[in-house]
Design a protein around this motif. Sequence first.
Motif, short mmCIF file in Angstrom:
data_model
loop_
_atom_site.label_atom_id
_atom_site.label_comp_id
_atom_site.label_asym_id
_atom_site.label_seq_id
_atom_site.Cartn_x
_atom_site.Cartn_y
_atom_site.Cartn_z
N LYS A 50 0.82 -1.22 0.00
CA LYS A 50 0.00 0.00 0.00
C LYS A 50 0.85 1.27 0.00
CE LYS A 50 -3.60 -2.33 2.71
NZ LYS A 50 -2.90 -3.58 3.03
N HIS A 551 -4.95 -1.59 -1.36
CA HIS A 551 -5.51 -0.33 -0.85
C HIS A 551 -6.02 -0.54 0.56
CE1 HIS A 551 -5.98 0.03 -5.28
NE2 HIS A 551 -5.58 1.27 -5.04
N LEU A 552 -6.06 0.55 1.31
CA LEU A 552 -6.57 0.50 2.67
C LEU A 552 -7.97 1.11 2.67
CD1 LEU A 552 -5.71 -0.45 5.44
CD2 LEU A 552 -4.92 1.85 5.92
N ARG A 556 -8.46 5.85 -1.67
CA ARG A 556 -8.17 5.68 -3.08
C ARG A 556 -8.36 7.01 -3.78
NH1 ARG A 556 -10.49 -0.40 -4.16
NH2 ARG A 556 -10.41 -1.06 -1.99
N ASP A 560 -7.70 4.78 -9.20
CA ASP A 560 -7.48 3.44 -8.63
C ASP A 560 -8.64 2.50 -8.91
OD1 ASP A 560 -5.07 4.22 -7.51
OD2 ASP A 560 -5.97 4.80 -5.61
#
Length: 651
Positions: A50, A551-552, A556, A560
Amino acid sequence: MSLPVRAVPVTCTRDCPSACGLLAHVAGDRVVRLTGNPDHPVNRGTLCRKAPAFLRRFYSPERVLTPLRRRNGAWARVSWDEALDELAEKLKDAVVRHGPESILYYMGFGERTALKIVNARFFNLLGGVTTLAGTLCGGTGYAAQSLDFGPRVSHDPLDLQNARTIVLWGRNPVATQPGLLAHLRDAKKRGARVLLIDPRRSESVTLADMHLRVRPGRDAFLALGAARHILDAGLEDREFLSRRCDNVEAYRALARRYTLEELATACDIAVPDIVALAEAYVAGRPTATLLGWGLHRFTLGHEMVRAVDALGAISGNIGLPGGGVSQGFEEWGPYDSGLWGEGLHPPRRTFLMPQIGREILEAKDPPVAVAVITAANPVCMAPNSDLVAKALDSVPFVVDMNLFLDDTADHADLFLPCAAFFEQRDLVASFGHNHVGPLSPAAPPPGECRSQFDIFMDLARRFPFAGDFVKSDEDWLRLLIRPLLEKGVAWDDLWRGPVRIPDAPMTPWRDGTFATPNGRFQLLADVTGCSDCRHGARYPYHLLTPGGAGHLCSERVPGDHGGPAQLTMATDEATRLGIADGGPARLTSEVGAMEVVVRHDPGLRADVVVCERGGWIKAGQGVNRVIPDMVSAVGQGTPYYEARADVEKLP
């Protein structure tokens, strides 16, 4: 001529247990690279997938660089003075007309740092506003373990060096806690076995010597099955049970209520595999159990967590170096809790975070007049997202403090652009380990972006309590970390790199005394019967919405998003429905529907479909639109995985 590059120690602040130590490599006034800090004892120089996305995100042309005010349905640029003057006026007016509870402060988990406590204190100085109860994540696990042990304390990750067996129970560190991987790999090199318990073949299956694909929501019966074998074989830790535990006979009766075959049917794991799990806990001792956050995401998640705790207890792994049942740490624990300011006023109203949409809509006395949202994207990440959007639209004035115009910003009236984590000064504790790390301003915020701390200091200058509240970040941080300073931690050491919390145990409960009212471990005495989950006939699939490795959550940018959300199905099941790999389908639940692209997975259970959480609704994703807004029975958590769904082929 290229600019010289310098490395600044920083700490990741994102909603992740790792809180990794990082080095921000700075050229001029820009961070050009993030690497792992080799001096951090937990992540040891490693970096997750990430991190490169962080830089792309923070320097994205989509990032908002000035305050914005919505007028006639469109955003218009305003100055900071205009923005904060209006916000102060709205807050004062709400207090006068409706009382402080007409203000909702929604503090999310997108950034977890010491100075966020000061933000909350601002609202308590207003007289105490409506805040949140419960969580979108770990409240169920915390509450469950607190029933067994007392307030939750986990084994230090460095204690994994003593483990001979490691059970990843619903945990996926390859995707969601990469800072732990170095320790897991070292353990495997020493000969430790790793067992993965997960309904799907998660990324962490690459670490596992054994994978048990438990039926979703039935982990309690798997744990009871292993306990039943241990008891039948006479392998239980009798001394621990007799000297340290309550409810022993009730627990024995519970474990023997069903036959081993009935328990195997309930959790859909073969009897030999349950026996192998039991033997891993006894013959493979010390056995470290790392509980994941997936176990929380059921209405009865507390029963699953407590059943695993009990398995650790009867197998002799509690208080044992290299053992334990570890779920998390308290990231606010190292700080002075009195500075939240909750004692400045009588108890005030709270809204359940798992049901924030209906809580706002049903609020009458008083209704919500102003909502201030920080470090969160609830329209995307809270369940029943469409209801959350409707609720925010009903609030006369909504303020969003963030970096991007995400799904929540679409329902805000005022947008205040914030600094990224390496653009501000703060301290970071973790809910995955026992270290506090520095956050230094490696680069200035772009444009007119400001840290939340700076925003609240400036806002407070417009209120009578400014004299007591407005201080420098250093003054507030010294107050916040007073407990650490009193334990001998040096101020200067905190800024050079990570510092271990002095009294944090490596192996909790080693003396056999627990933090329960009577000092004894509390074995659970009952679990709910193993009948089918709700809506099983109409909606045949368990819908799991885990986090991904790239991704967290919803952090985003529009670039993305690659079109509709991807839904993973068992290959045979998708083929039965006539849905090709990459084919379109409609995902339907009791609260909504969305179009998805189906991906085949030959290793997935046939009764499970999987959709990664975090994609934005405006980008055609937003899986939480189809997740019902329920509350767990214990801990006020969010049972996302209670969702049932159907899948229909589209042309």
